[in-house]
Design a protein around this motif. Structure first.
Motif, PDB file in Angstrom:
ATOM      1  N   TYR A  84     -20.046  20.101  41.684  1.00  0.00           N
ATOM      2  CA  TYR A  84     -20.045  18.738  41.714  1.00  0.00           C
ATOM      3  C   TYR A  84     -18.817  17.901  41.485  1.00  0.00           C
ATOM      4  O   TYR A  84     -18.447  16.891  42.027  1.00  0.00           O
ATOM      5  CB  TYR A  84     -21.208  18.241  40.460  1.00  0.00           C
ATOM      6  N   GLU A  85     -17.741  18.739  41.291  1.00  0.00           N
ATOM      7  CA  GLU A  85     -16.412  18.311  41.183  1.00  0.00           C
ATOM      8  C   GLU A  85     -15.802  17.956  42.532  1.00  0.00           C
ATOM      9  O   GLU A  85     -15.393  16.656  42.603  1.00  0.00           O
ATOM     10  CB  GLU A  85     -15.397  19.083  40.598  1.00  0.00           C
ATOM     11  N   ALA A  88     -17.671  14.902  43.820  1.00  0.00           N
ATOM     12  CA  ALA A  88     -17.225  13.317  42.888  1.00  0.00           C
ATOM     13  C   ALA A  88     -16.064  12.999  43.454  1.00  0.00           C
ATOM     14  O   ALA A  88     -15.689  11.703  43.712  1.00  0.00           O
ATOM     15  CB  ALA A  88     -17.298  13.758  41.629  1.00  0.00           C
ATOM     16  N   LEU A 112     -29.929  16.299  40.015  1.00  0.00           N
ATOM     17  CA  LEU A 112     -28.578  15.505  39.775  1.00  0.00           C
ATOM     18  C   LEU A 112     -28.834  15.128  38.308  1.00  0.00           C
ATOM     19  O   LEU A 112     -27.977  15.060  37.272  1.00  0.00           O
ATOM     20  CB  LEU A 112     -28.371  14.530  40.512  1.00  0.00           C
ATOM     21  N   SER A 116     -26.668  16.565  35.205  1.00  0.00           N
ATOM     22  CA  SER A 116     -25.659  15.810  34.337  1.00  0.00           C
ATOM     23  C   SER A 116     -25.810  15.949  32.918  1.00  0.00           C
ATOM     24  O   SER A 116     -24.976  15.692  32.070  1.00  0.00           O
ATOM     25  CB  SER A 116     -26.038  14.038  34.596  1.00  0.00           C
ATOM     26  N   ALA A 122     -20.132  16.475  33.019  1.00  0.00           N
ATOM     27  CA  ALA A 122     -20.706  15.758  33.954  1.00  0.00           C
ATOM     28  C   ALA A 122     -21.471  14.887  33.303  1.00  0.00           C
ATOM     29  O   ALA A 122     -22.106  14.768  32.538  1.00  0.00           O
ATOM     30  CB  ALA A 122     -21.412  16.773  35.058  1.00  0.00           C
ATOM     31  N   SER A 123     -21.405  13.433  34.145  1.00  0.00           N
ATOM     32  CA  SER A 123     -22.563  12.517  33.355  1.00  0.00           C
ATOM     33  C   SER A 123     -22.611  11.435  34.766  1.00  0.00           C
ATOM     34  O   SER A 123     -21.921  11.399  35.577  1.00  0.00           O
ATOM     35  CB  SER A 123     -21.718  11.466  32.432  1.00  0.00           C
ATOM     36  N   LEU A 125     -24.467  11.836  37.668  1.00  0.00           N
ATOM     37  CA  LEU A 125     -24.008  12.466  38.931  1.00  0.00           C
ATOM     38  C   LEU A 125     -24.531  11.751  40.002  1.00  0.00           C
ATOM     39  O   LEU A 125     -24.073  11.564  41.100  1.00  0.00           O
ATOM     40  CB  LEU A 125     -24.351  14.031  38.863  1.00  0.00           C
ATOM     41  N   SER A 126     -25.826  11.174  39.773  1.00  0.00           N
ATOM     42  CA  SER A 126     -26.668  10.438  41.031  1.00  0.00           C
ATOM     43  C   SER A 126     -25.487   9.352  41.331  1.00  0.00           C
ATOM     44  O   SER A 126     -25.368   8.818  42.503  1.00  0.00           O
ATOM     45  CB  SER A 126     -27.872   9.955  40.480  1.00  0.00           C
ATOM     46  N   GLN A 128     -22.403   8.832  40.848  1.00  0.00           N
ATOM     47  CA  GLN A 128     -21.186   9.405  41.361  1.00  0.00           C
ATOM     48  C   GLN A 128     -21.127   9.961  42.752  1.00  0.00           C
ATOM     49  O   GLN A 128     -20.416   9.770  43.542  1.00  0.00           O
ATOM     50  CB  GLN A 128     -20.641  10.363  40.371  1.00  0.00           C
ATOM     51  N   LEU A 129     -22.446  10.735  43.103  1.00  0.00           N
ATOM     52  CA  LEU A 129     -22.313  11.477  44.395  1.00  0.00           C
ATOM     53  C   LEU A 129     -23.413  10.876  45.429  1.00  0.00           C
ATOM     54  O   LEU A 129     -22.892  11.466  46.787  1.00  0.00           O
ATOM     55  CB  LEU A 129     -23.089  12.947  43.960  1.00  0.00           C
TER      56      LEU A 129
END
Length: 284
Positions: A84-85, A88, A112, A116, A122-123, A125-126, A128-129
């Motif tokens: 995920y990094e 993001a 996602l 998270s 991670a937090s 993620l929806s 962020q991505l």
């Protein structure tokens, strides 16, 4: 499922849609198939509501990627614990499907949300991505690799495996494949379709039913739900499959309970579609 070619004496013509769209088309009377299959048995609760259905396969959510792009290389290096990094950071172009049209779309949101929670750093993620311009029809999602439109796609394992694409296996807590995590993890997620139906997260389950029983329909149903193609193309098949719910016609049970070597078989297969034979119509 794409490339549905059962080894039975019935012509089959495939028409592929997201499963939520399949359910809507049938519910609105725009299609009247003999057989219907969906990638989420929740769609059999509403709006289709058949008197019986079979659960015949499962799957897992993965991150498919193109190793020949910079973004794909970054994903490969990040692996299952850090994928995920680079997403993001904006280093990876991602494709996904529409949650209002098919289960893969809302399962992407479930994954996602669970991710998270699963990863310590991670937090949200929806947030962020995800962007609207990432959405493609499920039937053409992975072909975006070939055009160079995207570096990666949130997809089903079978979609990547049957096309021999590289993919990242996700932890069981978030990939929606392991019944062990259904109650504590998967069921804590949900999505509301435009129809108002709320879909709760759970183990990925493919279901099928025969709406108009005939010899031809039973032959195709048998091949579709018990064929060796399922495992060969990356689906997860458990010992208890096919598992039935409701009042199953005896001729259907007799057909699908035969020893494996005597069953009709599919040489190739995929995800959710519609078929028509001269004696039967099959929407999968």
């Amino acid at each position: 499922m794409n490339g549905l070619e059962p080894a039975v004496d019935v012509p089959v013509e495939s028409e592929a849609h997201g499963s939520a769209t399949v359910a809507r088309l049938i519910d609105e009377g725009q299609r009247d198939p003999d057989i219907v299959s969906v990638a989420d048995v929740a769609l059999f609760d509403d709006p289709l509501s058949p008197s019986w259905h079979s659960v015949f396969a499962s799957n897992s959510v993965v991150i498919a990627y193109n190793p020949n792009t910079d973004g794909g290389e970054r994903l490969a290096a990040a692996g299952p614990e850090r994928w995920y990094e680079p997403m993001a950071d904006g280093d990876v172009t991602v494709g996904r499907t529409d949650p209002d049209q098919d289960p893969l779309g809302y399962r992407t949101l479930f994954m996602l949300e669970l991710a998270s929670r699963y990863y310590d750093d991670a937090s949200n993620l929806s947030e962020q991505l995800l962007q609207r311009n990432q959405i493609y029809p499920e039937t053409s999602l992975l072909s975006q690799f070939e055009t160079g439109s995207i570096d990666a796609a949130i997809a089903y394992r079978n979609m990547a495996a049957e096309r021999e694409y590289e993919y990242i296996e996700l932890p069981d807590q978030i990939n929606l494949s392991n019944p062990q995590y259904e109650e504590e993890w998967y069921s804590t997620t949900s999505y509301t379709l435009p129809t108002g139906q709320e879909i709760q997260g759970g183990v990925i389950s493919y279901g099928s039913t025969i709406r108009h029983v005939s010899d031809a329909a039973v032959s195709v149903f048998d091949a579709h739900t018990t064929g060796n193609y399922l495992q060969e193309h990356g689906f997860l098949v458990r010992e208890q499959f096919p598992a039935y719910t409701g009042e199953v016609p005896q001729r259907v049970r007799q057909a699908t309970d035969r020893p494996t070597e005597n069953r009709s078989r599919l040489d190739r297969g995929t995800e959710a579609a519609s078929s028509t034979g001269s004696d039967s119509t099959v929407l999968i």
